[in-house]
Design an enzyme around this catalytic site. Structure first.
Site, PDB file in Angstrom:
ATOM      1  N   GLU A 188     -56.190 -31.467  21.319  1.00 54.41           N
ATOM      2  CA  GLU A 188     -57.560 -31.781  21.695  1.00 54.41           C
ATOM      3  C   GLU A 188     -58.135 -32.797  20.700  1.00 54.41           C
ATOM      4  OE1 GLU A 188     -59.532 -30.745  24.150  1.00 54.41           O
ATOM      5  OE2 GLU A 188     -58.606 -28.923  24.978  1.00 54.41           O
ATOM      6  N   HIS A 217     -54.299 -34.667  30.223  1.00 56.74           N
ATOM      7  CA  HIS A 217     -54.732 -33.539  31.038  1.00 56.74           C
ATOM      8  C   HIS A 217     -54.955 -33.967  32.481  1.00 56.74           C
ATOM      9  CE1 HIS A 217     -57.392 -29.649  30.997  1.00 56.74           C
ATOM     10  NE2 HIS A 217     -56.273 -29.499  31.671  1.00 56.74           N
ATOM     11  N   HIS A 257     -55.977 -34.106  25.311  1.00 61.12           N
ATOM     12  CA  HIS A 257     -57.266 -33.813  25.923  1.00 61.12           C
ATOM     13  C   HIS A 257     -58.401 -34.425  25.098  1.00 61.12           C
ATOM     14  CE1 HIS A 257     -55.412 -30.060  27.813  1.00 61.12           C
ATOM     15  NE2 HIS A 257     -54.637 -30.249  26.763  1.00 61.12           N
ATOM     16  N   TYR A 258     -59.597 -34.529  25.691  1.00 61.85           N
ATOM     17  CA  TYR A 258     -60.809 -34.629  24.884  1.00 61.85           C
ATOM     18  C   TYR A 258     -61.606 -33.350  25.083  1.00 61.85           C
ATOM     19  CZ  TYR A 258     -63.270 -36.508  29.117  1.00 61.85           C
ATOM     20  OH  TYR A 258     -63.807 -36.718  30.364  1.00 61.85           O
TER      21      TYR A 258
END
Length: 259
Positions: free
Chosen positions: A105, A152, A41-42
């Site tokens: 993340e 994601h 994810h970011y």
């Protein structure tokens, strides 16, 4: 006499408290790891804000890679536990991937919309180098297939865009961490599909075969275009408009042939 009764009662209670004997001499060979996937994810937030959200908010992740000069890796949740990073999600028929995945993340703003179009933010070299090391470690320890390292947007294409088109999926695949289609095979197949593009049904079936949750309507409906956009963003980040074309069809076929 009373003291004897008390002593006997104490021994009986102590015996009950210790519980039944558990025999561990017959371990089963039929099991695997909880973690079957790794989802990248970011954060769309600063490092400080990301840490606050992932440690005291309603979401969490197993790891966070900072945007500081060193690309510091923060371990936030033990891999044996479920983190809340995937939400409503599906990949290869498995739903709610929080229970079967490890979430990573990366601190990155994502994008900004400007009068001339959407601008995406790049990842730093330190972040990518550290991510590669982390992915190799996690996948080796958990025996996770490279095909199960996903984004994601792959598992939630109707609502998520991260890690975005500037995420270096090819670089990861070159390091043995993910899939990437053979360019020569794609070029050969693209020439074929340029003469006759496959139908919407074919695209939907092939996207589902790769792992995406795709409506099987036989039409290029809104949901199918979202899925196609997520696929293109991952495997053809130079153009991800959700429009079916010969190159997208060729990439899809080559990937499914090499699974």
């Amino acid at each position: 006499m009373k003291s004897l009764v008390f002593a006997l009662s104490f021994l009986l209670l102590a015996g009950c408290a210790s519980g039944p004997r558990i025999d561990t001499s017959h371990p089963s060979v039929n099991f695997d790891n909880r973690a079957q996937f790794i989802v990248v994810h970011y954060t769309s937030a600063s490092l400080e804000r990301s840490l606050a959200l992932l440690t005291h908010g309603q979401v969490s992740s197993h790891y966070l890679i900072g945007d500081d000069k060193a690309g510091t890796i923060f371990k936030l949740v033990d891999e044996n536990y479920r983190a809340w990073h995937a939400g409503e999600s599906e990949w290869q028929g498995r739903t709610w991937l929080n229970s079967s995945s490890i979430g990573i993340e990366i601190v990155n703003p994502g994008f900004r919309d400007t009068p001339t179009g959407r601008v995406w933010y790049p990842y730093s070299e330190a972040q990518i180098q550290n991510l590669i090391v982390l992915l190799k470690d996690i996948s080796k320890r958990n025996n996770i297939s490279p095909r199960h390292i996903i984004g994601h947007s792959d598992i939630a294409p109707l609502r998520k865009l991260d890690p975005g088109p500037l995420f270096p999926w090819k670089r990861l695949a070159d390091a043995g961490l993910g899939q990437w289609p053979n360019a020569q095979a794609v070029a050969r197949q693209q020439a074929v599909y340029a003469q006759a593009l496959p139908s919407a049904t074919w695209f939907q079936q092939e996207l589902a075969r790769l792992g995406y949750t795709t409506p099987q309507t036989g039409e290029f409906d809104v949901a199918t275009r979202h899925v196609l956009t997520a696929f293109q963003m991952h495997f053809r980040p130079g153009r991800f408009d959700g429009i079916a074309d010969a190159e997208s069809a060729a990439i899809l076929q080559v990937l499914n042939q090499t699974k």
